[in-house]
Scaffold this motif. Sequence first.
Motif, PDB file in Angstrom:
ATOM      1  N   GLN A 477       0.826  -1.202   0.000  1.00 19.25           N
ATOM      2  CA  GLN A 477       0.000   0.000   0.000  1.00 19.25           C
ATOM      3  C   GLN A 477       0.864   1.257   0.000  1.00 19.25           C
ATOM      4  OE1 GLN A 477      -2.434  -0.560   3.473  1.00 19.25           O
ATOM      5  NE2 GLN A 477      -3.901  -1.882   2.432  1.00 19.25           N
ATOM      6  N   ARG A 478       1.922   1.235   0.777  1.00 17.07           N
ATOM      7  CA  ARG A 478       2.805   2.400   0.830  1.00 17.07           C
ATOM      8  C   ARG A 478       3.562   2.567  -0.491  1.00 17.07           C
ATOM      9  NH1 ARG A 478       3.440   4.691   5.763  1.00 17.07           N
ATOM     10  NH2 ARG A 478       2.643   3.557   7.559  1.00 17.07           N
ATOM     11  N   VAL A 479       4.017   1.471  -1.054  1.00 15.58           N
ATOM     12  CA  VAL A 479       4.730   1.551  -2.332  1.00 15.58           C
ATOM     13  C   VAL A 479       3.835   2.144  -3.405  1.00 15.58           C
ATOM     14  CG1 VAL A 479       5.714   0.157  -4.189  1.00 15.58           C
ATOM     15  CG2 VAL A 479       6.358  -0.311  -1.822  1.00 15.58           C
ATOM     16  N   LEU A 480       2.607   1.636  -3.513  1.00 17.05           N
ATOM     17  CA  LEU A 480       1.680   2.158  -4.516  1.00 17.05           C
ATOM     18  C   LEU A 480       1.306   3.609  -4.225  1.00 17.05           C
ATOM     19  CD1 LEU A 480      -0.676  -0.937  -4.951  1.00 17.05           C
ATOM     20  CD2 LEU A 480       1.168  -0.180  -6.461  1.00 17.05           C
ATOM     21  N   GLY A 481       1.126   3.937  -2.950  1.00 20.01           N
ATOM     22  CA  GLY A 481       0.787   5.315  -2.600  1.00 20.01           C
ATOM     23  C   GLY A 481       1.884   6.291  -2.970  1.00 20.01           C
ATOM     24  N   PHE A 482       3.124   5.914  -2.665  1.00 18.75           N
ATOM     25  CA  PHE A 482       4.247   6.772  -3.040  1.00 18.75           C
ATOM     26  C   PHE A 482       4.311   6.934  -4.559  1.00 18.75           C
ATOM     27  CE2 PHE A 482       5.383   6.843   1.207  1.00 18.75           C
ATOM     28  CZ  PHE A 482       6.605   7.440   1.446  1.00 18.75           C
ATOM     29  N   GLY A 483       4.084   5.831  -5.289  1.00 13.28           N
ATOM     30  CA  GLY A 483       4.148   5.895  -6.742  1.00 13.28           C
ATOM     31  C   GLY A 483       3.077   6.782  -7.334  1.00 13.28           C
ATOM     32  N   VAL A 484       1.849   6.670  -6.827  1.00 11.77           N
ATOM     33  CA  VAL A 484       0.745   7.485  -7.351  1.00 11.77           C
ATOM     34  C   VAL A 484       0.995   8.972  -7.096  1.00 11.77           C
ATOM     35  CG1 VAL A 484      -1.702   8.035  -7.038  1.00 11.77           C
ATOM     36  CG2 VAL A 484      -0.967   5.653  -7.233  1.00 11.77           C
ATOM     37  N   ILE A 485       1.419   9.306  -5.889  1.00  9.87           N
ATOM     38  CA  ILE A 485       1.645  10.718  -5.574  1.00  9.87           C
ATOM     39  C   ILE A 485       2.802  11.275  -6.398  1.00  9.87           C
ATOM     40  CG2 ILE A 485       2.361  12.309  -3.757  1.00  9.87           C
ATOM     41  CD1 ILE A 485       0.887  10.555  -1.780  1.00  9.87           C
ATOM     42  N   GLY A 486       3.898  10.525  -6.488  1.00 15.04           N
ATOM     43  CA  GLY A 486       5.031  10.996  -7.276  1.00 15.04           C
ATOM     44  C   GLY A 486       4.692  11.147  -8.744  1.00 15.04           C
ATOM     45  N   GLY A 487       3.965  10.167  -9.305  1.00 14.82           N
ATOM     46  CA  GLY A 487       3.591  10.250 -10.707  1.00 14.82           C
ATOM     47  C   GLY A 487       2.634  11.386 -10.984  1.00 14.82           C
ATOM     48  N   ALA A 488       1.652  11.577 -10.105  1.00 14.96           N
ATOM     49  CA  ALA A 488       0.679  12.656 -10.308  1.00 14.96           C
ATOM     50  C   ALA A 488       1.341  14.023 -10.228  1.00 14.96           C
ATOM     51  CB  ALA A 488      -0.434  12.539  -9.267  1.00 14.96           C
ATOM     52  N   ALA A 489       2.250  14.212  -9.272  1.00 17.81           N
ATOM     53  CA  ALA A 489       2.921  15.508  -9.133  1.00 17.81           C
ATOM     54  C   ALA A 489       3.746  15.836 -10.377  1.00 17.81           C
ATOM     55  CB  ALA A 489       3.806  15.504  -7.893  1.00 17.81           C
ATOM     56  N   CYS A 490       4.474  14.838 -10.877  1.00 20.20           N
ATOM     57  CA  CYS A 490       5.284  15.073 -12.073  1.00 20.20           C
ATOM     58  C   CYS A 490       4.392  15.339 -13.283  1.00 20.20           C
ATOM     59  CB  CYS A 490       6.186  13.874 -12.325  1.00 20.20           C
ATOM     60  SG  CYS A 490       7.279  14.065 -13.739  1.00 20.20           S
ATOM     61  N   ALA A 491       3.301  14.588 -13.424  1.00 25.65           N
ATOM     62  CA  ALA A 491       2.410  14.778 -14.564  1.00 25.65           C
ATOM     63  C   ALA A 491       1.825  16.183 -14.589  1.00 25.65           C
ATOM     64  CB  ALA A 491       1.293  13.731 -14.515  1.00 25.65           C
ATOM     65  N   LEU A 509       4.697   8.399 -15.570  1.00 27.76           N
ATOM     66  CA  LEU A 509       5.022   6.995 -15.326  1.00 27.76           C
ATOM     67  C   LEU A 509       6.429   6.829 -14.775  1.00 27.76           C
ATOM     68  CD1 LEU A 509       3.430   5.228 -18.433  1.00 27.76           C
ATOM     69  CD2 LEU A 509       2.675   5.116 -16.049  1.00 27.76           C
ATOM     70  N   LEU A 510       7.385   7.549 -15.389  1.00 24.29           N
ATOM     71  CA  LEU A 510       8.755   7.446 -14.906  1.00 24.29           C
ATOM     72  C   LEU A 510       8.867   7.918 -13.462  1.00 24.29           C
ATOM     73  CD1 LEU A 510      10.849   8.628 -17.984  1.00 24.29           C
ATOM     74  CD2 LEU A 510      10.532   6.308 -17.149  1.00 24.29           C
ATOM     75  N   SER A 511       8.211   9.037 -13.164  1.00 24.09           N
ATOM     76  CA  SER A 511       8.267   9.545 -11.796  1.00 24.09           C
ATOM     77  C   SER A 511       7.557   8.611 -10.828  1.00 24.09           C
ATOM     78  CB  SER A 511       7.643  10.942 -11.732  1.00 24.09           C
ATOM     79  OG  SER A 511       7.725  11.461 -10.425  1.00 24.09           O
ATOM     80  N   GLY A 512       6.425   8.068 -11.255  1.00 27.50           N
ATOM     81  CA  GLY A 512       5.712   7.128 -10.394  1.00 27.50           C
ATOM     82  C   GLY A 512       6.531   5.892 -10.102  1.00 27.50           C
ATOM     83  N   LEU A 513       7.190   5.352 -11.151  1.00 29.60           N
ATOM     84  CA  LEU A 513       8.070   4.205 -10.941  1.00 29.60           C
ATOM     85  C   LEU A 513       9.226   4.567 -10.021  1.00 29.60           C
ATOM     86  CD1 LEU A 513       8.219   2.694 -14.549  1.00 29.60           C
ATOM     87  CD2 LEU A 513       7.163   1.666 -12.528  1.00 29.60           C
ATOM     88  N   THR A 514       9.739   5.781 -10.190  1.00 31.55           N
ATOM     89  CA  THR A 514      10.838   6.236  -9.340  1.00 31.55           C
ATOM     90  C   THR A 514      10.437   6.228  -7.874  1.00 31.55           C
ATOM     91  OG1 THR A 514      11.831   7.608 -11.056  1.00 31.55           O
ATOM     92  CG2 THR A 514      12.293   8.207  -8.776  1.00 31.55           C
ATOM     93  N   PHE A 515       9.294   6.833  -7.573  1.00 29.20           N
ATOM     94  CA  PHE A 515       8.852   6.931  -6.180  1.00 29.20           C
ATOM     95  C   PHE A 515       8.525   5.547  -5.617  1.00 29.20           C
ATOM     96  CE2 PHE A 515       9.034  11.295  -6.776  1.00 29.20           C
ATOM     97  CZ  PHE A 515       8.616  11.997  -5.655  1.00 29.20           C
ATOM     98  N   ALA A 516       7.837   4.714  -6.427  1.00 31.27           N
ATOM     99  CA  ALA A 516       7.461   3.389  -5.937  1.00 31.27           C
ATOM    100  C   ALA A 516       8.696   2.524  -5.708  1.00 31.27           C
ATOM    101  CB  ALA A 516       6.518   2.720  -6.929  1.00 31.27           C
ATOM    102  N   ALA A 517       9.625   2.542  -6.671  1.00 31.22           N
ATOM    103  CA  ALA A 517      10.832   1.734  -6.521  1.00 31.22           C
ATOM    104  C   ALA A 517      11.691   2.225  -5.365  1.00 31.22           C
ATOM    105  CB  ALA A 517      11.631   1.755  -7.827  1.00 31.22           C
ATOM    106  N   ALA A 518      11.796   3.550  -5.226  1.00 31.89           N
ATOM    107  CA  ALA A 518      12.597   4.093  -4.131  1.00 31.89           C
ATOM    108  C   ALA A 518      12.008   3.705  -2.786  1.00 31.89           C
ATOM    109  CB  ALA A 518      12.692   5.608  -4.258  1.00 31.89           C
TER     110      ALA A 518
END
Length: 693
Positions: A477-491, A509-518
């Motif tokens: 849940q945290r991984v997906l949450g971080f990814g969604v917020i990071g991707g939305a902000a960059c978009a 997508l790149l930013s979302g993957l970045t936040f989720a992977a990080a």
Amino acid sequence: MNRDRHTVVVHALLALVVVATVAVVGLGLRDGGMKPIELWFAFVAVVLPVSGLALDALRSRRRPDVTVEEAASALAQKVTRHWQKESRYRGLYEERRMAVRWRREPGSERASQLSAELGDEGVLDELTGAFVRHARTGHLSRLVVTGEPGAGKTALCVLLTLEPTQPGAVVPVLFPLSSWDRKRSLTDWMRDELALNYPAVGERTRDRKLAEELLAHHVLPVLDGLDEASDRAAALYAIQEELAGHSFVLTCRIAEFAGLEPGRVLRDALVVRLQPLRAEEAGEVLERAGGEPMGPVLATLDAYPDGPVARALETPFMLSLAVELGGVLPEELRTADDPGAEERIKRYLLGSFVTQAYRSTVDKPEVPFPLDEAWPALSYLARQAEPGTHRFAWWHLHRSVPRGLFLTVALANAALACSAAAVVLFALFERPWLGLWIGLGAAVIGALVVELVPQDDPRRAKPRLRSVRPPSRHALQRVLGFGVIGGAACAVIVAFLYERPVHVVVGGLLSGLTFAAARYFSEPSDPLEAVTPVSLLRSDRTTVRYAWLTGAVPGALTGAYLGAALKEGRRTPQLDDVTLIDELPSAVEALLGAGCGALLSSVGLGMMALGSSAWGRFIPSRAWLALRGNTPRRLIGFAEDARDRGVLRQVNGYYEFRHSLLHRHLADTGGPDAPSRSPAPAADTRTGPASSQ
């Protein structure tokens, strides 16, 4: 599905991602629908993380596994080293140990070799030595130790862990039952406690497997504090059923153990009761400690062996306090014989002990926290103890702080950091005010989302790439949450700057993957050392700092892609007046984009990691409690100093009060001038605590 199957599935999915990416790149180059630079960055952004995972998996396969025998040997060394150090804080020096007596309880089993060797009564050292000796030779040895508060039950547990070890023999490991949750099986809880507090290989999943083997064949469970378990009856039943055929030690207070009707549940156990110290035994301990002030108390014990003073000093804990205070007891307490005299003597000893602990001594000439500051802080921390225990955790102190404070701090921090980063970015496009508002909007949304999720427990050690394993539901849940917020902000940011939707999609997508992977890779591994409150704080703080770096590296990749595409992909006519875009070469714009991407991603991910971390909550909690006068500003330094003075102890990642009696006394009093205390002795020149047993 076991871990190997999970790993295969995850690797298969990663392979599909790589194949799909290659196919998209090939089609894009053939049809000419996308620029080569766009396809290149999209390809690299996917292949690099996947390659890193594959290489790490290969390294993990090549890494030699720790054998169970090696893990058992390391466990014995860690347990001994940890409790040898802790025993010094508890005053369990061999020359200061008291000859506590025990007596066999009716109904104890008598068929085992241990029971046959022991008589119906004896002294503590004889009991611990015989028990460990029989348990290590493979004989079923089950010992239940009961006693009144302060009788020496926990000291017995510590002494068991300090018995000399032998290669291949079982290792006594202390498990405080106050941590057990009846929703989990006892063996699962013990396995996780073993993996958490004495990690063998530095990787959580492998530690759990080794812990299972160690628990089954190499660990002698020392289960302390049945009376502090959340459900004593369920705990006793679980001990009998799940540890069938295994040796163990169990401690409990007399009244609570008798109320469980143990004869109906517990079998094959030798049950003993620690006996109160007689007046002559207490006198011998005081006389051995020496000093002229001991005379009046010794005379009182001789004259009234059953009086209030003798009854107050019949437990090793209270007697150790009297020794530490030099045997000084006011005359009105020595001569009192009313029904409340015994309780007043105990309160005096407890209060005077705290007062004495914060006086200048030969070995502690400096007192960084004076008594008038230390007593209210100890009293407050005593009231924050975990339910049913006398311990507290620094990462749970936020529960006593208004939740609105954390939201306010998160909003302020995020607004300052995010708006500053966004202003720097949009200033390049001569739109600083637009950057300010976008940064503030991202800060508000991110802070609100972070405050909605529960706080992380302290995360231990430096994050690193590890062999792939599926995250837990909570972590996912945290991984997906971080990814969604990071991707939305960059978009959102890209949508203001770029014309084509493909840039918005790819950037998001790149930013979302970045936040989720990080976020996923900042789930750290266990350190190769025992857990302490200070090590947990430092490791959690290090993990948050690594989140900033983790976000910077892949964020630079996303920024480089967007920077390289800026010249042809910018919004027109909105950004036609930005001459910087036309004047700079594409390579320079890619570098600027990389710098901006690293800054934005690092700030965004770092602030989210800080807001959800235990350390991030502890910082404002500590400031709030200090401003209200509840605790000192240097809270961890205060706790470590209190531990050094014998007021607090350390059990794994928790601080606990020296004894439950001291905990209750501090929780019920507000300061050094509370009416329940009597004046303390005038001076102290000793250099160490006596055994509290």
